[in-house]
Design a protein around this motif. Structure first.
Motif, PDB file in Angstrom:
ATOM      1  N   GLU A 195      -6.316   7.193   6.149  1.00  0.00           N
ATOM      2  CA  GLU A 195      -7.216   6.049   5.894  1.00  0.00           C
ATOM      3  C   GLU A 195      -6.407   4.777   5.587  1.00  0.00           C
ATOM      4  O   GLU A 195      -6.754   3.688   6.047  1.00  0.00           O
ATOM      5  N   ILE A 196      -5.340   4.929   4.802  1.00  0.00           N
ATOM      6  CA  ILE A 196      -4.528   3.751   4.476  1.00  0.00           C
ATOM      7  C   ILE A 196      -3.939   3.176   5.764  1.00  0.00           C
ATOM      8  O   ILE A 196      -3.961   1.965   6.011  1.00  0.00           O
ATOM      9  N   ARG A 197      -3.457   4.087   6.634  1.00  0.00           N
ATOM     10  CA  ARG A 197      -2.889   3.640   7.921  1.00  0.00           C
ATOM     11  C   ARG A 197      -3.946   2.931   8.761  1.00  0.00           C
ATOM     12  O   ARG A 197      -3.686   1.883   9.345  1.00  0.00           O
ATOM     13  N   ASP A 198      -5.165   3.480   8.806  1.00  0.00           N
ATOM     14  CA  ASP A 198      -6.251   2.833   9.574  1.00  0.00           C
ATOM     15  C   ASP A 198      -6.464   1.405   9.085  1.00  0.00           C
ATOM     16  O   ASP A 198      -6.546   0.461   9.876  1.00  0.00           O
ATOM     17  N   VAL A 199      -6.556   1.247   7.754  1.00  0.00           N
ATOM     18  CA  VAL A 199      -6.874  -0.083   7.200  1.00  0.00           C
ATOM     19  C   VAL A 199      -5.727  -1.058   7.484  1.00  0.00           C
ATOM     20  O   VAL A 199      -5.952  -2.198   7.900  1.00  0.00           O
ATOM     21  N   LEU A 200      -4.494  -0.580   7.305  1.00  0.00           N
ATOM     22  CA  LEU A 200      -3.342  -1.464   7.555  1.00  0.00           C
ATOM     23  C   LEU A 200      -3.322  -1.917   9.009  1.00  0.00           C
ATOM     24  O   LEU A 200      -3.192  -3.106   9.314  1.00  0.00           O
ATOM     25  N   ARG A 201      -3.477  -0.961   9.924  1.00  0.00           N
ATOM     26  CA  ARG A 201      -3.368  -1.303  11.356  1.00  0.00           C
ATOM     27  C   ARG A 201      -4.494  -2.250  11.763  1.00  0.00           C
ATOM     28  O   ARG A 201      -4.264  -3.210  12.500  1.00  0.00           O
TER      29      ARG A 201
END
Ligand SMILES: Cc1cc2nc3c(=O)[nH]c(=O)nc-3n(C[C@H](O)[C@H](O)[C@H](O)COP(=O)(O)O)c2cc1C
Length: 381
Positions: free
Chosen positions: A353-359
């Motif tokens: 989820e953190i990766r999704d938000v960052l990207r």
């Protein structure tokens, strides 16, 4: 185990745990307004999407608590975490080791620092209290050092334990043996009961060297009465003088207190209201983060816990000045719901989820997040 979000793990844990332990994990003090405030605070912020940036790779590695990690969060210290499922803390430690995040071991852990530190590749931090008997505190520091632990987390927000209504109703900490009601509740939660009893009656393994009682509840009561309510900043200076390693102070909610920690030589301040289990009504931990970050001027590391349930929550806290976040109740729910698989699903799910938000925000690592900081957020009106 597929990840369906923290709420799904929570629902599953509520089904698995007997009432006394379910209430112990979920509850807060007094009105439980602070438990709710911690969650609501995240709803006040949104992350602005940004496009046409190459986000094919996204790196979540970060250094905090004195070492390098692959993910910007830690498992916060939870007393009795090992009651959630058999060998609970050991399972959590294995996941933390393989995912590359640190685990904070509560003073009240069912499994000892010694047992947990044998998990290959694990990075532990030992959470301590300053006990009335400073000899015990010194011994815990000695044990931590012998286990190769380089970081101590001193919890300072518990000079007293306030009324926690759910625990009071269940007689938690007052019972020395289970009542008929608890036995019935255990009988109606056979998965938990059968699993736990296979290993015999659990005890607080981390306090075993100090002979605080024959049962878990006796140990808990005696250890709680060891927490020294007379502590002052002088005692933090004392701890600093006897612990040469990394020192984090947990339970800070005020900019002046954060500055005093900095002055005393703590490397990390953990912004926390103990998950709404101490002061009620306290501000949400997220709402005090900007003031504390401004006061510390980037010279002392900040970790925040309280209500972090989604990757977007972690990104919000990082954008407002935290280097990492702590996850409390979710890892207890994950253990109860699915043991090691449950914690694995929690940790990998949060990382995804953190990766999704960052990207989707046009960022490929945490350095780009921190360089934008507050500018990537908008208050939700
Ligand atoms: C069941 C439970 C036990 C806890 N035990 C401890 C503890 O032994 N030491 C400590 O410093 N904090 C303890 N905490 C506080 C957590 O470390 C953390 O601050 C809090 O859970 C974060 O909020 P969250 O649960 O909303 O993520 C406990 C919290 C819970 C829910």
């Amino acid at each position: 185990m597929n990840h369906h979000g923290v709420a799904a793990l929570h629902r599953q844990a509520d089904r698995v745990l007997p009432r006394i332990f379910r209430d112990y994990v979920n509850g807060g003090s007094h009105s439980e307004r602070t438990v709710r405030a911690n969650r609501l605070a995240f709803d006040r912020w949104a992350v602005v999407p940004k496009c046409l940036v190459d986000v094919s790779d996204c790196d979540l590695s970060a250094s905090f608590l004195g070492s390098f990690h692959w993910l910007p969060f830690m498992l916060a210290p939870l007393g009795f975490g090992g009651l959630m499922c058999p060998d609970g803390e050991l399972r959590a430690a294995r996941v933390a080791a393989s995912a590359g995040l640190p685990m904070a071991v509560s003073t009240f852990a069912i499994q000892s620092l010694e047992t947990l530190s044998r998990v290959p590749g694990v990075t532990l931090a030992a959470q301590i209290y300053i006990f009335r008997d400073r000899g015990i505190t010194r011994d815990m520091l000695r044990r931590a050092e012998e286990c190769g632990i380089r970081t101590i987390i001193l919890t300072v927000d518990t000079p007293i334990t306030p009324l926690r209504l759910r625990d009071a109703r269940n007689g938690f900490r007052n019972l020395t043996r289970p009542s008929l009601r608890h036995l019935l509740s255990m009988a109606t939660h056979p998965r938990w009961t059968a699993g736990m009893l296979r290993n015999g009656m659990p005890k607080i393994g981390n306090l075993a060297p100090y002979g605080m009682g024959n049962t878990l509840m006796e140990q808990a009561r005696n250890a709680a009465s060891q927490i020294d309510p007379t502590l002052t900043w002088k005692d933090l200076e004392w701890l600093r003088s006897v612990w040469p390693g990394h020192l984090a102070v947990k339970g800070i909610m005020d900019a002046g207190d954060a500055l005093a920690c900095q002055k005393a030589g703590a490397q990390t301040v953990i912004i926390s209201n103990h998950g709404g289990r101490q002061m009620d009504p306290a501000p949400s931990s997220l709402s005090v983060l900007p003031d504390i970050a401004e006061a510390l001027k980037g010279e002392t590391e900040i970790i925040l816990d309280g209500g972090v349930r989604w990757g977007g929550d972690a990104v919000t806290a990082l954008a407002l000045g935290a280097q990492a976040v702590g996850i409390g109740r979710p890892w207890a729910w994950a253990l109860a719901a699915g043991g090691e698989k449950g914690v694995n699903s929690l940790v990998s799910g949060l990382g995804d989820e953190i990766r999704d938000v960052l990207r989707l925000g046009g960022m490929v690592d945490l350095a780009s997040l921190w360089s934008q900081g507050r500018a990537m957020l908008r208050p939700v009106s």
